[in-house]
Design a protein around this motif. Structure first.
Motif, PDB file in Angstrom:
ATOM      1  N   UNK A 169      14.592   4.842  35.151  1.00  0.00           N
ATOM      2  CA  UNK A 169      15.430   6.033  35.273  1.00  0.00           C
ATOM      3  C   UNK A 169      15.459   6.514  36.714  1.00  0.00           C
ATOM      4  N   UNK A 176      17.547   9.412  39.522  1.00  0.00           N
ATOM      5  CA  UNK A 176      18.253  10.696  39.560  1.00  0.00           C
ATOM      6  C   UNK A 176      18.617  11.037  41.005  1.00  0.00           C
ATOM      7  N   UNK A 208      19.205  14.653  43.009  1.00  0.00           N
ATOM      8  CA  UNK A 208      19.147  16.111  42.992  1.00  0.00           C
ATOM      9  C   UNK A 208      19.578  16.626  44.362  1.00  0.00           C
ATOM     10  N   UNK A 237      20.665  19.029  39.492  1.00  0.00           N
ATOM     11  CA  UNK A 237      20.899  17.637  39.149  1.00  0.00           C
ATOM     12  C   UNK A 237      22.361  17.271  39.379  1.00  0.00           C
ATOM     13  N   UNK A 271      22.502  11.097  37.040  1.00  0.00           N
ATOM     14  CA  UNK A 271      21.312  10.356  36.669  1.00  0.00           C
ATOM     15  C   UNK A 271      21.713   9.080  35.934  1.00  0.00           C
ATOM     16  N   UNK A 306      19.926   5.915  33.395  1.00  0.00           N
ATOM     17  CA  UNK A 306      18.780   5.439  32.632  1.00  0.00           C
ATOM     18  C   UNK A 306      18.693   3.917  32.613  1.00  0.00           C
ATOM     19  N   UNK A 334      17.762  14.692  47.207  1.00  0.00           N
ATOM     20  CA  UNK A 334      16.587  13.950  46.783  1.00  0.00           C
ATOM     21  C   UNK A 334      16.938  12.954  45.696  1.00  0.00           C
ATOM     22  N   UNK A 353      11.848   8.165  37.164  1.00  0.00           N
ATOM     23  CA  UNK A 353      10.875   8.447  36.110  1.00  0.00           C
ATOM     24  C   UNK A 353      10.772   7.230  35.210  1.00  0.00           C
ATOM     25  N   UNK A 386       9.307  16.993  46.357  1.00  0.00           N
ATOM     26  CA  UNK A 386       8.330  17.599  45.438  1.00  0.00           C
ATOM     27  C   UNK A 386       7.377  16.544  44.875  1.00  0.00           C
ATOM     28  N   UNK A 427      15.769  19.594  30.343  1.00  0.00           N
ATOM     29  CA  UNK A 427      17.114  19.826  29.820  1.00  0.00           C
ATOM     30  C   UNK A 427      17.202  19.092  28.482  1.00  0.00           C
ATOM     31  N   UNK A 484      12.908  13.672  32.006  1.00  0.00           N
ATOM     32  CA  UNK A 484      13.323  13.480  33.386  1.00  0.00           C
ATOM     33  C   UNK A 484      14.468  14.358  33.831  1.00  0.00           C
ATOM     34  N   UNK A 485      15.276  14.871  32.921  1.00  0.00           N
ATOM     35  CA  UNK A 485      16.341  15.789  33.299  1.00  0.00           C
ATOM     36  C   UNK A 485      15.745  17.192  33.284  1.00  0.00           C
ATOM     37  N   UNK A 486      15.656  17.801  34.451  1.00  0.00           N
ATOM     38  CA  UNK A 486      14.924  19.049  34.569  1.00  0.00           C
ATOM     39  C   UNK A 486      15.748  20.163  35.191  1.00  0.00           C
TER      40      UNK A 486
END
Lengths: 114, 113
Positions: A31, A33, A35, A45, A48, A50, A90, A94, B44, B94, B99-101
């Protein structure tokens, strides 16, 4: 070497230019993403993914597109950059198999659109 | 819509004291909550996760509590050190997708000698 690598780290461009931010990871995570961080607004976000064939919009996807070229690579494009896209971007990864859902972030790409 | 608030933008404390940071949320019942640390110019870094059925979790000098009735998490750093100076972010999922935050704006902690 960093587990999540972003390039470029800093970029200054002009309104209307096409910009690509690249992200590669050696963590083996499925995964990935993108941001965006703005002062006073926190992280938001953009997109993303997967899997290599999976792309999903986040909360602020307008004006952006992404490409998942391989499991380890996820790039973000601004087709026609505008000043309000000036921000710190960023990439994060995950692991689906990990129950905590923690994100591993890159060092960030600071983009300035003049 | 969901909303996350962290108590203040900045917190200044003396070395050795306990720092307490607050994360409040509304319109939401998250299954867990995460805390991250961010240093200037860096990405982060994950610190702790606490689930809705856990009241408290500890990791070395860090302690996190999660009160689903108050819709609040408290993040404590005991015996604080100048090296703890950073911005601390809380994050909520979320939906059910890992992982979706949603991230709070962060609290900038400064620990002075």
């Amino acid at each position: 070497d960093a587990d999540v690598t972003q390039t470029p780290r800093n970029r200054i461009t002009k309104t209307g230019k096409r910009i690509m931010l690249e992200c590669s990871q050696t963590k083996g995570h499925d995964r990935m993403y993108w941001y965006r961080q703005d002062p006073g607004l926190g992280l938001r976000l953009i997109y993303y993914s997967f899997d290599v064939k999976d792309i999903n919009k986040g909360e602020i996807s307008d004006g952006y597109s992404v490409s998942r070229q391989a499991q380890a690579k996820f790039s973000l494009s601004l087709e026609s950059a505008i000043p309000n896209q000036t921000a710190l971007y960023f990439c994060a990864t995950s692991d689906w198999g990990q129950g905590t859902g923690e994100l591993f972030f890159g060092e960030g790409s600071r983009l300035t659109v003049l | 819509s969901q909303k996350i608030e962290q108590n203040s933008e900045a917190l200044n404390i003396q070395e050795g004291k306990t720092a307490t940071l607050t994360c409040n949320y509304t319109n939401y019942s998250p299954a867990y909550l995460q805390w991250y640390r961010q240093d200037p110019g860096r990405g982060p870094v994950f610190l702790l996760l606490i689930r809705e059925n856990e009241k408290e979790k500890r990791k070395e000098r860090l302690k996190v509590t999660f009160d689903t009735t108050l819709k609040q998490s408290l993040f404590h750093i005991t015996a604080s050190q100048p090296a703890d100076s950073a911005t601390y972010l809380c994050a909520l999922p979320r939906g059910s997708t890992l992982g979706r935050l949603y991230f709070g704006r962060g609290t900038q902690l400064t620990v002075w000698p």
